[in-house]
Design a protein around this motif. Sequence first.
Motif, PDB file in Angstrom:
ATOM      1  N   ASN A 102     -54.200 -24.976  -2.953  1.00  0.00           N
ATOM      2  CA  ASN A 102     -53.959 -23.731  -3.686  1.00  0.00           C
ATOM      3  C   ASN A 102     -52.776 -23.913  -4.625  1.00  0.00           C
ATOM      4  OD1 ASN A 102     -53.557 -21.113  -4.575  1.00  0.00           O
ATOM      5  ND2 ASN A 102     -53.897 -20.188  -2.562  1.00  0.00           N
ATOM      6  N   ALA A 103     -52.992 -23.690  -5.941  1.00  0.00           N
ATOM      7  CA  ALA A 103     -51.927 -23.845  -6.943  1.00  0.00           C
ATOM      8  C   ALA A 103     -50.871 -22.761  -6.848  1.00  0.00           C
ATOM      9  CB  ALA A 103     -52.536 -23.852  -8.344  1.00  0.00           C
ATOM     10  N   LEU A 104     -51.112 -21.740  -6.004  1.00  0.00           N
ATOM     11  CA  LEU A 104     -50.135 -20.669  -5.836  1.00  0.00           C
ATOM     12  C   LEU A 104     -48.772 -21.219  -5.446  1.00  0.00           C
ATOM     13  CD1 LEU A 104     -49.274 -17.669  -5.366  1.00  0.00           C
ATOM     14  CD2 LEU A 104     -50.107 -17.954  -3.012  1.00  0.00           C
ATOM     15  N   TRP A 105     -48.759 -22.187  -4.533  1.00  0.00           N
ATOM     16  CA  TRP A 105     -47.491 -22.749  -4.055  1.00  0.00           C
ATOM     17  C   TRP A 105     -46.756 -23.503  -5.154  1.00  0.00           C
ATOM     18  CZ3 TRP A 105     -46.111 -20.556   0.171  1.00  0.00           C
ATOM     19  CH2 TRP A 105     -47.085 -20.131   1.091  1.00  0.00           C
ATOM     20  N   ASP A 106     -47.508 -24.190  -5.971  1.00  0.00           N
ATOM     21  CA  ASP A 106     -46.913 -24.922  -7.100  1.00  0.00           C
ATOM     22  C   ASP A 106     -46.271 -23.940  -8.085  1.00  0.00           C
ATOM     23  OD1 ASP A 106     -46.253 -27.143  -8.636  1.00  0.00           O
ATOM     24  OD2 ASP A 106     -48.101 -27.004  -9.800  1.00  0.00           O
ATOM     25  N   GLY A 107     -47.001 -22.868  -8.394  1.00  0.00           N
ATOM     26  CA  GLY A 107     -46.466 -21.864  -9.313  1.00  0.00           C
ATOM     27  C   GLY A 107     -45.287 -21.128  -8.726  1.00  0.00           C
ATOM     28  N   LEU A 108     -45.345 -20.838  -7.434  1.00  0.00           N
ATOM     29  CA  LEU A 108     -44.242 -20.143  -6.781  1.00  0.00           C
ATOM     30  C   LEU A 108     -42.974 -21.002  -6.794  1.00  0.00           C
ATOM     31  CD1 LEU A 108     -43.338 -17.661  -5.203  1.00  0.00           C
ATOM     32  CD2 LEU A 108     -44.108 -18.785  -3.102  1.00  0.00           C
ATOM     33  N   ALA A 109     -43.134 -22.294  -6.573  1.00  0.00           N
ATOM     34  CA  ALA A 109     -41.980 -23.200  -6.624  1.00  0.00           C
ATOM     35  C   ALA A 109     -41.353 -23.191  -8.014  1.00  0.00           C
ATOM     36  CB  ALA A 109     -42.408 -24.619  -6.249  1.00  0.00           C
ATOM     37  N   SER A 110     -42.201 -23.157  -9.033  1.00  0.00           N
ATOM     38  CA  SER A 110     -41.702 -23.115 -10.407  1.00  0.00           C
ATOM     39  C   SER A 110     -40.902 -21.842 -10.659  1.00  0.00           C
ATOM     40  CB  SER A 110     -42.885 -23.197 -11.378  1.00  0.00           C
ATOM     41  OG  SER A 110     -42.428 -23.149 -12.720  1.00  0.00           O
ATOM     42  N   ILE A 111     -41.387 -20.716 -10.158  1.00  0.00           N
ATOM     43  CA  ILE A 111     -40.669 -19.439 -10.327  1.00  0.00           C
ATOM     44  C   ILE A 111     -39.329 -19.476  -9.607  1.00  0.00           C
ATOM     45  CG2 ILE A 111     -40.722 -16.975  -9.777  1.00  0.00           C
ATOM     46  CD1 ILE A 111     -43.751 -17.079 -10.170  1.00  0.00           C
ATOM     47  N   LEU A 112     -39.322 -20.016  -8.391  1.00  0.00           N
ATOM     48  CA  LEU A 112     -38.064 -20.096  -7.634  1.00  0.00           C
ATOM     49  C   LEU A 112     -37.045 -20.986  -8.336  1.00  0.00           C
ATOM     50  CD1 LEU A 112     -39.407 -20.351  -3.963  1.00  0.00           C
ATOM     51  CD2 LEU A 112     -38.325 -18.378  -5.085  1.00  0.00           C
ATOM     52  N   ILE A 113     -37.516 -22.068  -8.950  1.00  0.00           N
ATOM     53  CA  ILE A 113     -36.619 -22.943  -9.719  1.00  0.00           C
ATOM     54  C   ILE A 113     -36.029 -22.171 -10.889  1.00  0.00           C
ATOM     55  CG2 ILE A 113     -36.529 -24.978 -11.225  1.00  0.00           C
ATOM     56  CD1 ILE A 113     -38.696 -26.217  -9.367  1.00  0.00           C
ATOM     57  N   GLY A 114     -36.860 -21.383 -11.559  1.00  0.00           N
ATOM     58  CA  GLY A 114     -36.382 -20.586 -12.670  1.00  0.00           C
ATOM     59  C   GLY A 114     -35.357 -19.547 -12.239  1.00  0.00           C
ATOM     60  N   LEU A 115     -35.599 -18.890 -11.114  1.00  0.00           N
ATOM     61  CA  LEU A 115     -34.649 -17.893 -10.604  1.00  0.00           C
ATOM     62  C   LEU A 115     -33.327 -18.546 -10.215  1.00  0.00           C
ATOM     63  CD1 LEU A 115     -37.011 -15.681  -8.413  1.00  0.00           C
ATOM     64  CD2 LEU A 115     -36.050 -15.131 -10.671  1.00  0.00           C
ATOM     65  N   LEU A 116     -33.416 -19.752  -9.662  1.00  0.00           N
ATOM     66  CA  LEU A 116     -32.206 -20.500  -9.305  1.00  0.00           C
ATOM     67  C   LEU A 116     -31.370 -20.790 -10.549  1.00  0.00           C
ATOM     68  CD1 LEU A 116     -30.598 -22.081  -7.131  1.00  0.00           C
ATOM     69  CD2 LEU A 116     -32.043 -24.054  -7.649  1.00  0.00           C
ATOM     70  N   LEU A 117     -32.033 -21.236 -11.605  1.00  0.00           N
ATOM     71  CA  LEU A 117     -31.331 -21.502 -12.861  1.00  0.00           C
ATOM     72  C   LEU A 117     -30.747 -20.217 -13.447  1.00  0.00           C
ATOM     73  CD1 LEU A 117     -33.756 -24.039 -14.591  1.00  0.00           C
ATOM     74  CD2 LEU A 117     -31.541 -24.512 -13.552  1.00  0.00           C
ATOM     75  N   LEU A 118     -31.464 -19.130 -13.270  1.00  0.00           N
ATOM     76  CA  LEU A 118     -30.990 -17.839 -13.768  1.00  0.00           C
ATOM     77  C   LEU A 118     -29.675 -17.447 -13.111  1.00  0.00           C
ATOM     78  CD1 LEU A 118     -31.856 -15.483 -15.648  1.00  0.00           C
ATOM     79  CD2 LEU A 118     -32.897 -14.419 -13.641  1.00  0.00           C
ATOM     80  N   VAL A 119     -29.585 -17.647 -11.806  1.00  0.00           N
ATOM     81  CA  VAL A 119     -28.358 -17.317 -11.079  1.00  0.00           C
ATOM     82  C   VAL A 119     -27.197 -18.195 -11.547  1.00  0.00           C
ATOM     83  CG1 VAL A 119     -27.252 -17.360  -8.814  1.00  0.00           C
ATOM     84  CG2 VAL A 119     -29.568 -16.445  -9.049  1.00  0.00           C
ATOM     85  N   VAL A 120     -27.454 -19.502 -11.680  1.00  0.00           N
ATOM     86  CA  VAL A 120     -26.405 -20.425 -12.124  1.00  0.00           C
ATOM     87  C   VAL A 120     -25.920 -20.061 -13.522  1.00  0.00           C
ATOM     88  CG1 VAL A 120     -25.919 -22.819 -12.782  1.00  0.00           C
ATOM     89  CG2 VAL A 120     -27.161 -22.330 -10.670  1.00  0.00           C
ATOM     90  N   ALA A 121     -26.852 -19.769 -14.423  1.00  0.00           N
ATOM     91  CA  ALA A 121     -26.483 -19.404 -15.793  1.00  0.00           C
ATOM     92  C   ALA A 121     -25.654 -18.133 -15.817  1.00  0.00           C
ATOM     93  CB  ALA A 121     -27.744 -19.228 -16.638  1.00  0.00           C
ATOM     94  N   ALA A 122     -26.019 -17.153 -14.995  1.00  0.00           N
ATOM     95  CA  ALA A 122     -25.281 -15.887 -14.960  1.00  0.00           C
ATOM     96  C   ALA A 122     -23.855 -16.092 -14.451  1.00  0.00           C
ATOM     97  CB  ALA A 122     -26.020 -14.880 -14.079  1.00  0.00           C
ATOM     98  N   VAL A 123     -23.704 -16.900 -13.401  1.00  0.00           N
ATOM     99  CA  VAL A 123     -22.376 -17.154 -12.842  1.00  0.00           C
ATOM    100  C   VAL A 123     -21.481 -17.860 -13.853  1.00  0.00           C
ATOM    101  CG1 VAL A 123     -21.114 -18.477 -11.097  1.00  0.00           C
ATOM    102  CG2 VAL A 123     -23.150 -17.188 -10.442  1.00  0.00           C
ATOM    103  N   LEU A 124     -22.022 -18.885 -14.519  1.00  0.00           N
ATOM    104  CA  LEU A 124     -21.230 -19.643 -15.493  1.00  0.00           C
ATOM    105  C   LEU A 124     -20.899 -18.800 -16.719  1.00  0.00           C
ATOM    106  CD1 LEU A 124     -23.018 -23.113 -15.299  1.00  0.00           C
ATOM    107  CD2 LEU A 124     -20.843 -22.429 -14.264  1.00  0.00           C
ATOM    108  N   ALA A 125     -21.859 -17.995 -17.178  1.00  0.00           N
ATOM    109  CA  ALA A 125     -21.609 -17.134 -18.340  1.00  0.00           C
ATOM    110  C   ALA A 125     -20.502 -16.144 -18.034  1.00  0.00           C
ATOM    111  CB  ALA A 125     -22.887 -16.401 -18.738  1.00  0.00           C
ATOM    112  N   LYS A 126     -20.538 -15.544 -16.848  1.00  0.00           N
ATOM    113  CA  LYS A 126     -19.511 -14.570 -16.462  1.00  0.00           C
ATOM    114  C   LYS A 126     -18.134 -15.220 -16.410  1.00  0.00           C
ATOM    115  CE  LYS A 126     -18.173 -11.344 -12.802  1.00  0.00           C
ATOM    116  NZ  LYS A 126     -18.507 -10.809 -11.456  1.00  0.00           N
ATOM    117  N   SER A 127     -18.046 -16.433 -15.868  1.00  0.00           N
ATOM    118  CA  SER A 127     -16.766 -17.139 -15.782  1.00  0.00           C
ATOM    119  C   SER A 127     -16.169 -17.380 -17.159  1.00  0.00           C
ATOM    120  CB  SER A 127     -16.954 -18.480 -15.060  1.00  0.00           C
ATOM    121  OG  SER A 127     -17.371 -18.282 -13.734  1.00  0.00           O
TER     122      SER A 127
END
Length: 317
Positions: A195-220
């Motif tokens: 099922n490709a669902l897991w592959d797509g879900l992993a991609s979304i989680l990677i994107g959310l992880l990057l989103l958090v890192v970008a937000a923290v660094l931008a705020k700093s």
Amino acid sequence: MAAVTEPAQSESVGTVVVAGAANLAIAFAKLVAGLTSGSAAMLSEAAHSFADTVTEVFLYVALRRGSRPADEEHPFGYGKESWVWAFIAALFTFVGGAGFSIYHGIDTIIEGEESGPYLASYIVLAVSFLAEGASFLKARRQVRTESSRWNVSTRRFLRLTPDTTVKAVYFEDSAALIGLVLAAAGLGLAEITGNALWDGLASILIGLLLLVVAAVLAKSNVTLLVGRAVPPRLHDQIAEDIASIGVVTAVPTLFTMQIGPDDILVAAKVDFADDAPGSEIEKASDEAERRLRARYPEIRYVFLDPTRGGSEDSAGL
């Protein structure tokens, strides 16, 4: 947390260069594996590594541009420009890495794309983990060295350091290692279940992880660009050093500002003894500046204003 010294800044350059070289090498490997297998998670990881590579370029520019000496047009130097470029790097991580990963993950879930073969992807992920791990260990070594020098925890150092370049490398490498684990998990579950669902879900989680890192660094970086004071403990130590001068009776107002990764400005209203002659006040002011710079080499500018006592400490620190 005070600023970094010259050796620390040189180490920051080395940390950024190592991280950039590692990211560029593995980005191409991930791209080939992603295109071959059709895996959304692998393509997201490729986008992640390419975004990190561009980010390292911005961080290198930040270090070089921000270290230029002061001139007539910029009497306090160019230190704050380093945070401008670091902020741009954080935005690029947000747009280039997080945006693509989340979009491609959602598209994979909706379209149900099949992925495979998997062996090449697993090999690339394993090699990438080793390369990212080497870069992370270098960044962690610098962070631990600096936090030990200032006698603070690693967490506190990362929260307060004005050297946002090494902070960015540390966070991005940490996110990269977590992202590789997520990509491997997504591929493994997709292979097991078909099922490709897991592959797509992993991609979304990677994107959310990057989103958090970008937000923290931008705020700093935004906080530093606006004009952040030194931490309360350092603020109190500076006030104590000034107050310890013989003819000083009080330091009713003390302002500090981080004006660059390796530059601090100190401005204070100082209450001198009423019977102190002008010559003694001048000597005391010179002595205060000498003491501060001797203990904290990052303090580049000291401005003391003789004033009557009783003023409220408007620094609020």
